[in-house]
Design a protein around this motif. Structure first.
Motif, PDB file in Angstrom:
ATOM      1  N   HIS A 122       0.799  -1.232   0.000  1.00  0.00           N
ATOM      2  CA  HIS A 122       0.000   0.000   0.000  1.00  0.00           C
ATOM      3  C   HIS A 122       0.828   1.277   0.000  1.00  0.00           C
ATOM      4  CE1 HIS A 122      -2.579  -3.136   1.752  1.00  0.00           C
ATOM      5  NE2 HIS A 122      -3.445  -2.629   0.909  1.00  0.00           N
ATOM      6  N   SER A 123       1.976   1.229  -0.679  1.00  0.00           N
ATOM      7  CA  SER A 123       2.803   2.438  -0.723  1.00  0.00           C
ATOM      8  C   SER A 123       2.441   3.269  -1.944  1.00  0.00           C
ATOM      9  CB  SER A 123       4.275   2.051  -0.791  1.00  0.00           C
ATOM     10  OG  SER A 123       5.028   3.192  -1.087  1.00  0.00           O
ATOM     11  N   PRO A 124       2.454   4.624  -1.806  1.00  0.00           N
ATOM     12  CA  PRO A 124       2.208   5.455  -2.995  1.00  0.00           C
ATOM     13  C   PRO A 124       3.325   5.281  -4.022  1.00  0.00           C
ATOM     14  CG  PRO A 124       2.734   6.821  -1.061  1.00  0.00           C
ATOM     15  CD  PRO A 124       2.642   5.403  -0.586  1.00  0.00           C
ATOM     16  N   ASN A 125       4.522   4.937  -3.560  1.00  0.00           N
ATOM     17  CA  ASN A 125       5.642   4.661  -4.461  1.00  0.00           C
ATOM     18  C   ASN A 125       6.643   3.791  -3.710  1.00  0.00           C
ATOM     19  OD1 ASN A 125       7.834   4.563  -6.117  1.00  0.00           O
ATOM     20  ND2 ASN A 125       7.951   6.767  -6.513  1.00  0.00           N
ATOM     21  N   PRO A 126       6.504   2.455  -3.794  1.00  0.00           N
ATOM     22  CA  PRO A 126       7.333   1.568  -2.971  1.00  0.00           C
ATOM     23  C   PRO A 126       8.835   1.733  -3.214  1.00  0.00           C
ATOM     24  CG  PRO A 126       5.998   0.308  -4.550  1.00  0.00           C
ATOM     25  CD  PRO A 126       5.550   1.729  -4.625  1.00  0.00           C
ATOM     26  N   LYS A 127       9.218   2.232  -4.409  1.00  0.00           N
ATOM     27  CA  LYS A 127      10.651   2.364  -4.717  1.00  0.00           C
ATOM     28  C   LYS A 127      11.359   3.231  -3.678  1.00  0.00           C
ATOM     29  CE  LYS A 127      10.451   1.885  -9.719  1.00  0.00           C
ATOM     30  NZ  LYS A 127      10.103   2.685 -10.890  1.00  0.00           N
ATOM     31  N   VAL A 128      10.644   4.231  -3.148  1.00  0.00           N
ATOM     32  CA  VAL A 128      11.287   5.196  -2.248  1.00  0.00           C
ATOM     33  C   VAL A 128      11.656   4.528  -0.926  1.00  0.00           C
ATOM     34  CG1 VAL A 128      11.024   7.391  -1.029  1.00  0.00           C
ATOM     35  CG2 VAL A 128      10.091   7.124  -3.343  1.00  0.00           C
ATOM     36  N   ILE A 129      10.691   3.896  -0.292  1.00  0.00           N
ATOM     37  CA  ILE A 129      11.004   3.280   1.004  1.00  0.00           C
ATOM     38  C   ILE A 129      11.953   2.095   0.829  1.00  0.00           C
ATOM     39  CG2 ILE A 129       8.904   1.834   1.113  1.00  0.00           C
ATOM     40  CD1 ILE A 129       9.374   3.003   4.307  1.00  0.00           C
ATOM     41  N   LEU A 130      11.827   1.368  -0.283  1.00  0.00           N
ATOM     42  CA  LEU A 130      12.752   0.249  -0.523  1.00  0.00           C
ATOM     43  C   LEU A 130      14.170   0.777  -0.680  1.00  0.00           C
ATOM     44  CD1 LEU A 130      10.678  -2.027  -2.930  1.00  0.00           C
ATOM     45  CD2 LEU A 130      11.023  -2.292  -0.470  1.00  0.00           C
ATOM     46  N   HIS A 131      14.314   1.916  -1.338  1.00  0.00           N
ATOM     47  CA  HIS A 131      15.630   2.529  -1.490  1.00  0.00           C
ATOM     48  C   HIS A 131      16.244   2.831  -0.122  1.00  0.00           C
ATOM     49  CE1 HIS A 131      18.770   5.339  -2.735  1.00  0.00           C
ATOM     50  NE2 HIS A 131      18.291   6.168  -1.825  1.00  0.00           N
ATOM     51  N   TYR A 132      15.454   3.489   0.745  1.00  0.00           N
ATOM     52  CA  TYR A 132      15.956   3.835   2.081  1.00  0.00           C
ATOM     53  C   TYR A 132      16.310   2.580   2.873  1.00  0.00           C
ATOM     54  CZ  TYR A 132      14.938   8.826   1.804  1.00  0.00           C
ATOM     55  OH  TYR A 132      14.950  10.153   1.481  1.00  0.00           O
ATOM     56  N   LEU A 133      15.455   1.569   2.813  1.00  0.00           N
ATOM     57  CA  LEU A 133      15.690   0.352   3.596  1.00  0.00           C
ATOM     58  C   LEU A 133      16.945  -0.369   3.115  1.00  0.00           C
ATOM     59  CD1 LEU A 133      12.050  -1.014   4.049  1.00  0.00           C
ATOM     60  CD2 LEU A 133      13.553  -0.032   5.802  1.00  0.00           C
ATOM     61  N   ARG A 134      17.105  -0.459   1.809  1.00  0.00           N
ATOM     62  CA  ARG A 134      18.280  -1.165   1.268  1.00  0.00           C
ATOM     63  C   ARG A 134      19.560  -0.394   1.578  1.00  0.00           C
ATOM     64  NH1 ARG A 134      14.926  -2.600  -4.186  1.00  0.00           N
ATOM     65  NH2 ARG A 134      13.774  -4.366  -3.330  1.00  0.00           N
ATOM     66  N   GLU A 135      19.487   0.954   1.533  1.00  0.00           N
ATOM     67  CA  GLU A 135      20.646   1.775   1.918  1.00  0.00           C
ATOM     68  C   GLU A 135      21.071   1.481   3.360  1.00  0.00           C
ATOM     69  OE1 GLU A 135      22.406   4.811   0.415  1.00  0.00           O
ATOM     70  OE2 GLU A 135      21.983   3.369  -1.188  1.00  0.00           O
ATOM     71  N   LEU A 136      20.076   1.201   4.191  1.00  0.00           N
ATOM     72  CA  LEU A 136      20.352   0.902   5.603  1.00  0.00           C
ATOM     73  C   LEU A 136      20.745  -0.565   5.807  1.00  0.00           C
ATOM     74  CD1 LEU A 136      17.374   2.886   7.159  1.00  0.00           C
ATOM     75  CD2 LEU A 136      19.799   3.421   7.496  1.00  0.00           C
ATOM     76  N   GLY A 137      20.775  -1.324   4.707  1.00  0.00           N
ATOM     77  CA  GLY A 137      21.230  -2.715   4.781  1.00  0.00           C
ATOM     78  C   GLY A 137      20.137  -3.732   5.038  1.00  0.00           C
ATOM     79  N   TYR A 138      18.871  -3.322   4.880  1.00  0.00           N
ATOM     80  CA  TYR A 138      17.770  -4.268   5.112  1.00  0.00           C
ATOM     81  C   TYR A 138      17.334  -4.928   3.813  1.00  0.00           C
ATOM     82  CZ  TYR A 138      17.463  -2.103   9.669  1.00  0.00           C
ATOM     83  OH  TYR A 138      17.772  -1.640  10.909  1.00  0.00           O
ATOM     84  N   SER A 139      16.974  -6.198   3.945  1.00  0.00           N
ATOM     85  CA  SER A 139      16.405  -6.926   2.827  1.00  0.00           C
ATOM     86  C   SER A 139      14.911  -6.587   2.768  1.00  0.00           C
ATOM     87  CB  SER A 139      16.632  -8.417   3.077  1.00  0.00           C
ATOM     88  OG  SER A 139      15.840  -9.198   2.245  1.00  0.00           O
ATOM     89  N   ALA A 140      14.459  -6.064   1.631  1.00  0.00           N
ATOM     90  CA  ALA A 140      13.068  -5.598   1.557  1.00  0.00           C
ATOM     91  C   ALA A 140      12.557  -5.692   0.129  1.00  0.00           C
ATOM     92  CB  ALA A 140      12.978  -4.153   2.032  1.00  0.00           C
ATOM     93  N   SER A 141      11.283  -5.930  -0.016  1.00  0.00           N
ATOM     94  CA  SER A 141      10.666  -5.919  -1.336  1.00  0.00           C
ATOM     95  C   SER A 141       9.234  -5.435  -1.243  1.00  0.00           C
ATOM     96  CB  SER A 141      10.745  -7.296  -1.993  1.00  0.00           C
ATOM     97  OG  SER A 141      10.248  -8.273  -1.112  1.00  0.00           O
ATOM     98  N   SER A 142       8.639  -5.210  -2.409  1.00  0.00           N
ATOM     99  CA  SER A 142       7.286  -4.665  -2.456  1.00  0.00           C
ATOM    100  C   SER A 142       6.293  -5.799  -2.670  1.00  0.00           C
ATOM    101  CB  SER A 142       7.198  -3.667  -3.604  1.00  0.00           C
ATOM    102  OG  SER A 142       5.857  -3.332  -3.820  1.00  0.00           O
ATOM    103  N   LEU A 143       5.230  -5.771  -1.895  1.00  0.00           N
ATOM    104  CA  LEU A 143       4.131  -6.710  -2.115  1.00  0.00           C
ATOM    105  C   LEU A 143       3.026  -5.837  -2.658  1.00  0.00           C
ATOM    106  CD1 LEU A 143       3.366  -9.674  -1.538  1.00  0.00           C
ATOM    107  CD2 LEU A 143       2.395  -8.888   0.595  1.00  0.00           C
ATOM    108  N   ASP A 144       2.945  -5.818  -3.971  1.00  0.00           N
ATOM    109  CA  ASP A 144       2.143  -4.797  -4.621  1.00  0.00           C
ATOM    110  C   ASP A 144       0.658  -4.950  -4.320  1.00  0.00           C
ATOM    111  OD1 ASP A 144       1.834  -2.579  -6.106  1.00  0.00           O
ATOM    112  OD2 ASP A 144       1.614  -3.672  -7.997  1.00  0.00           O
TER     113      ASP A 144
END
Ligand SMILES: [Zn+2]
Length: 327
Positions: A298-320
């Protein structure tokens, strides 16, 4: 951990016979996070498990299936899993669903808010979360909420200023959850409040839970001008609003943080009261949980939060999943 999407909101852990906000009648244990329409099964004959307040809301809103209730922090044991509901702070009755298995532990948030809504049971996290499925409705760094104290003060100020000017204060907020939050904020003013007819019966569940909603009654066109009106924004073009001659309108929503809403909604005040977590609280929560993997929905643009999370070293993906503007 393996899971599938099911319908608009649902998730199914088929190896465990567990559905999360799922509408599937073929799943043994369908857990419902909260009573907003987009999380409740479309098929009203499905049998579900949820909290006591959510059961009452679902029945008031016409759900006719079987509803079993589970208290917060009261584990439900199955052969292969243990399921526990944690308070989600979103609306009264809202729960995050925690599933412990041999494969690891999963936390599904549904909609949630931290710090929690003062008109909810609060917010609490489980200890060990390996897999995290989280909503990110406001998961962009432009969203940072003021505290409830600040926002509630803004609500009271708007009402007082409007009443002092001899006008009727009107608050636009969703009938379930947001309306009662606004009423709770207004309660110290001790001024009569009227609420839209569809929201009125839901208020009793809050009152029974000890949440002060002030001196409220159902909308009455003959007396509303002397009260404070709380109604969903969908009525803005209706006779309910047109018939109040001298009025000022405040729009209460996370979306009210967009100044452009002032013209779109034709309102006097924008009050960014959200029952969803903001971007920064969401990041802080993931830092606390340290999950092995995070799925964002339910993100307006999942790329943004995924970018931040991956920069912080977290494994993350979008469940559209589609974003719905209920807040
Ligand atoms: Zn919701």
């Amino acid at each position: 951990m393996k899971f599938e999407k099911s319908g608009y909101h649902g998730i199914i852990l088929s190896d465990y016979g567990i559905g999360l906000d799922s509408s599937s009648p073929n799943i043994e244990l369908n857990l419902i996070s909260h009573a907003h329409a987009d999380h409740v099964p479309r098929d009203r004959r499905v049998s579900v498990i949820t909290t006591e307040s959510t059961r009452r809301f679902m029945e008031l809103r016409g759900f006719r299936g079987e509803i079993k209730t589970l208290g917060f922090l009261e584990p439900l044991e199955t052969e292969q899993a243990r399921i526990t509901l944690y308070p989600a702070g979103h609306i009264l009755g809202s729960a995050m669903i925690y599933v412990e298995t041999d494969e690891g532990n999963l936390l599904y948030t549904g909609d949630f808010r931290t710090p929690p809504s003062p008109a909810s049971e609060g917010f609490q996290l489980p200890q060990n979360v390996d897999y995290f499925i989280t909503e990110a409705t406001f998961g962009l760094p432009i969203y940072k909420w003021d505290s409830h104290e600040v926002i509630f003060e803004q609500i009271r100020n708007f009402a007082s200023r409007t009443l002092d000017a001899g006008e009727t204060p009107i608050f636009f907020g969703y009938n379930q959850g947001k309306a009662q939050e606004i009423m709770h904020a207004l309660s110290p003013l001790n001024h009569p409040i009227q609420i839209h007819g569809a929201g009125y019966p839901l208020c009793q569940v809050y009152s029974d839970h000890g949440i002060d909603l002030g001196p409220y009654d159902k909308y009455n066109k003959d007396t509303v001008a002397d009260a404070i009106l709380v109604a969903p924004s969908s009525v803005q073009e209706s006779a309910m609003i047109r018939n109040i001659r001298n009025k000022r309108i405040a729009y209460c929503s996370g979306w009210a943080s967009h100044e452009s809403r002032r013209q779109q909604m034709i309102v006097d005040e924008l009050i960014p009261l959200s029952d969803h977590v903001d971007f920064f609280e969401l990041l802080a929560l993931i830092k606390t949980l340290q999950p092995r993997h995070t799925w964002v929905t339910h993100s307006p643009n999942p790329k943004v939060i995924l970018h931040y999370l991956r920069e912080l070293g977290y494994s993350a993906s979008s469940l559209d999943m589609a974003l719905k503007e209920e807040d």
